[in-house]
Motif scaffolding. Structure first.
Motif, short mmCIF file in Angstrom:
data_model
loop_
_atom_site.label_atom_id
_atom_site.label_comp_id
_atom_site.label_asym_id
_atom_site.label_seq_id
_atom_site.Cartn_x
_atom_site.Cartn_y
_atom_site.Cartn_z
N GLY A 12 0.80 -1.21 0.00
CA GLY A 12 0.00 0.00 0.00
C GLY A 12 0.84 1.27 0.00
O GLY A 12 1.94 1.31 0.54
N LEU A 13 0.29 2.31 -0.61
CA LEU A 13 0.93 3.62 -0.67
C LEU A 13 0.01 4.65 -0.05
O LEU A 13 -1.20 4.67 -0.31
CB LEU A 13 1.24 4.01 -2.12
N SER A 14 0.59 5.55 0.74
CA SER A 14 -0.19 6.64 1.31
C SER A 14 -0.34 7.78 0.31
O SER A 14 -1.29 8.56 0.36
CB SER A 14 0.46 7.17 2.59
N GLU A 15 0.60 7.87 -0.62
CA GLU A 15 0.54 8.87 -1.68
C GLU A 15 1.53 8.50 -2.77
O GLU A 15 2.47 7.72 -2.55
CB GLU A 15 0.84 10.27 -1.15
N LEU A 16 1.32 9.09 -3.94
CA LEU A 16 2.19 8.83 -5.08
C LEU A 16 2.54 10.19 -5.68
O LEU A 16 1.74 10.80 -6.38
CB LEU A 16 1.46 7.95 -6.10
#
Length: 701
Positions: free
Chosen positions: A373-377
């Motif tokens: 998972g990514l919190s932002e890109l």
């Protein structure tokens, strides 16, 4: 569950975010078997991203996880494998090296900011190394080399380096020399610092003095390297000429500038399986590899015209989907590169092509088949999102009300076509649905239904590519297919004039059927199509029945003439006829037109026409004679040749389409994989008489 299905690691905290300056997007490209996948595995292991190194031979590597890849020990599709090194995020794009999957290599290079061309020290520069270099040159992409497999028997750094310089020019600059070769390979000499880096105790090296037996050569190559670097900077050049020693840091900074400008192409070396030089390669990537900020702005189409976008994390969010994976378990996964702004989970962006809003639910990155998972890109980074509704590969995602579009690249032209049909007759609809889903993820795959031959045609980059598609149809979607020969769309026409009476008379009790039409047929110019002329006078055929005569002629032409193929380039004149006031009807005159046309055509010198393709074949000059001879053997007519590039010639020829149905395979064999071609339909021409029986027999089957 399918072993290739992505797995979610939801229990772990989201992967942290990196600014564009700390991101490196790197494509591993080169010939199949050079060790790209093993190198990716070694980089992941040395960075601590994975705890155990997999092996291609065992099917346990991170980036080769598809069942077909595991079984064939061959990379078949592009894989993403991010890792951290020295405070930087490196997005590795492991591209297939087999010629049939060159489309994925092209995709990787468009997304990357640096290409590492992996070359085997045993085999040296091979065909796909040259293909990768050519693609990088066309894209203006920075690149470097990694000479791999120096621990193998018959490995030679010097021979491979000479080949690189011979093929790719003076900008090829070694940063290291191997210490030992083949089984005795144990480290590298760092040419920037004049130190030995030894791996006698595993992946963690020890530093030492350059061995005496190679000290003189190392100093000579070091001096050549320094001179090659400082020449790009006037200040450094003056200081160097005045006898000042230039620090390794200054050399690295100047080298990085040359790499970013694609004027210098560094060469590192090592062994992926023995973990020699791998940590140094990661360090080279972060020190001399360009960040997204150092690449040219991306040109986009906006309502006011073309504009440029830079990777600013605080700007308007803009992303492009570079790859799509269709999976029957988790749905559609879209891989995207953020060009501007910062994308967060549940962001809503608009697809200007489909004019639909897309909610990006869970953002994640992929490491092989593992999701994280990514919190932002942020701008410059690469990630993925699942279950976008109306977004395909090549689409742009932009803020609502901002119809900005990143121009999609021209798709690669397929080189081989096969005809397929489902093994189970009831699977026709399921087959087409499944093919279109695979086409969404594979831009090099083309699918179409030929209404004339009634075949489903599947086109791709080679026989292995198409066989993999067939395997995935069965594994992913449960559709088993069989292949058949592609039918060539022959035509018929006539060479002379003739006349005939078409008479349809039938008595069945009550009203009968009666119609007579006298027809004249004559040839038209090639490409003229069909012309129907009405010369009826005096009411020989009532006006309301003349269209029925034309319809009967046209239906007969479309279903096949004397040889069973559609008829073209014919003028048909109806000049007389007879009718019955009670028994004549549209049906009777339609049948009369059909019968009259068949008889007239049979007497008018019918001939078969075959499609002729215009073929453009680009090959190294050394293969020109062989290719031209081969084209002549295929009944081809060479139109001319011209210089196509450094050491290459383009041969233009008109060749019967039936003779080049599998030309991709034959040309690859004839040129050692170095030839490429484009073919398009040009015109129809008369089929030689000695081939007519064979073609007519095929139509009757």
């Amino acid at each position: 569950m399918d072993p290739a299905a992505p797995r979610r690691r939801s229990s772990e905290a989201p992967v942290k975010s990196f600014p564009p300056a700390k991101i490196r997007n790197v494509a591993l490209v080169g010939h199949g078997g050079a060790g790209k996948t093993s190198l990716a595995e070694a980089l992941l292991f040395c960075s601590g991203t994975i705890s155990r190194m997999g092996r291609v031979e065992d099917g346990t590597t991170t980036t080769d996880f598809d069942p077909e890849e595991v079984r064939r020990h061959l990379s078949l599709s592009l894989a993403l494998a991010p890792f951290e090194h020295d405070g930087f995020k490196i997005n590795l794009l492991d591209a297939p090296g087999y010629a049939d999957f060159v489309g994925d290599m092209h995709t990787a290079l468009r997304v990357a900011d640096l290409a590492i061309l992996v070359v085997s020290a045993v085999e040296g520069v091979e065909v796909q190394t040259e293909v990768a270099w050519r693609m990088c040159s066309e894209l203006g992409l920075p690149r470097m080399f990694f000479i791999n497999k120096l621990d193998r028997e018959r490995a030679s750094f010097d021979r491979t380096l000479d080949e690189l310089r011979d093929k790719f020019g003076a900008g090829v600059a070694p940063l290291e020399l191997p210490i030992g070769e083949e089984a005795s390979f144990r480290g590298v000499a760092d040419l920037l610092t004049d130190t030995a880096v030894l791996y006698d105790g595993g992946p963690k090296p020890t530093l030492g003095e350059i061995p005496e037996d190679m000290a003189a050569r190392e100093h000579e190559v070091h001096d050549n390297l320094v001179e090659g670097i400082v020449v790009a900077d006037d200040d450094l050049m003056m200081r160097y000429l005045e006898g000042e020693t230039i620090s390794p840091k200054e050399l690295e900074d100047t080298l990085a500038k040359g790499v970013a400008e694609a004027s210098v192409f560094p060469v590192a070396c090592g062994s992926a399986t023995k973990l020699i030089g791998i940590d140094r390669l990661a360090q080279f990537i972060v020190e001399v590899g360009p960040s997204p900020l150092e690449r040219p702005p991306v040109s986009v189409q906006a309502p006011g015209g073309a504009t440029e976008v830079t990777p600013d994390p605080s700007g308007q969010p803009l992303a492009v989907v570079y790859r799509t994976v269709a999976d029957p378990y988790v749905g559609k996964v879209s891989f995207l590169k953020v060009l501007s702004g910062t994308i967060r989970p549940d962001s809503v962006l608009t697809n200007p092509r489909s004019n639909s809003d897309e909610k990006l639910h869970n953002l994640f990155t992929m490491r092989g088949k593992e999701q994280e998972g990514l919190s932002e890109l942020p701008a410059g980074d690469i990630g993925a999102v699942a279950k976008l509704n109306d977004t395909l590969t090549g689409d742009t995602l932009a803020p609502k009300g901002t119809p900005v579009v990143v121009p999609a690249p021209e798709p690669l032209e397929p080189v081989l076509t096969i005809a397929i049909q489902p093994k189970s007759k009831g699977d026709e609809d399921k087959l087409m649905t499944s093919l279109h889903r695979l086409q969404d993820e594979d831009q090099a795959l083309h699918v179409r239904r030929d209404d004339e031959t009634h075949q489903t045609l599947l086109s791709g980059m080679g026989d292995t590519h198409l066989s993999i598609v067939a395997e995935r149809l069965q594994r992913k979607f449960g559709v088993e297919v069989v292949t058949e020969d592609v039918r060539v769309p022959y035509r018929e026409t006539i060479t002379g004039k003739s006349e005939a009476e078409g008479k349809y008379k039938k008595q069945t009790g009550g009203h009968g059927q009666f119609g007579v039409a006298f027809l004249r047929v004559e040839p038209m110019e090639r490409g003229g199509g069909f012309e129907f002329v009405d010369q009826i006078v005096g009411g020989a055929i009532p006006r309301q029945f003349i269209p029925a005569v034309e319809k009967g002629v046209m239906e007969t032409m479309s279903t096949g003439g004397v040889f069973g193929y559609p008829v073209v380039d014919v003028r048909v004149t109806v000049f007389d006829g007879k009718f019955h006031p009670v028994d004549s009807s549209e049906m009777s005159f339609k049948m009369a037109g059909s019968l009259g046309f068949k008889e007239a055509m049979a007497k008018a010198g019918p001939v078969l026409l075959e499609p002729i393709s215009l073929l453009e074949v680009t090959v190294p000059i050394a293969y020109q004679g062989d290719v031209m001879g081969d084209l002549n053997s295929r009944r081809g007519r060479v139109q001319g040749t011209e210089v196509a590039g450094e050491g290459e010639q383009m041969i233009t020829a008109q060749v019967p389409t039936s003779e080049i149905l599998r030309y991709a395979i034959d040309l690859r064999s004839l040129t050692g994989g170095r030839g490429r071609f484009r073919a398009r339909h040009d015109h129809y021409d008369v089929l030689p008489a000695h081939l007519v029986d064979k073609v007519a027999k095929a139509a009757a089957e």
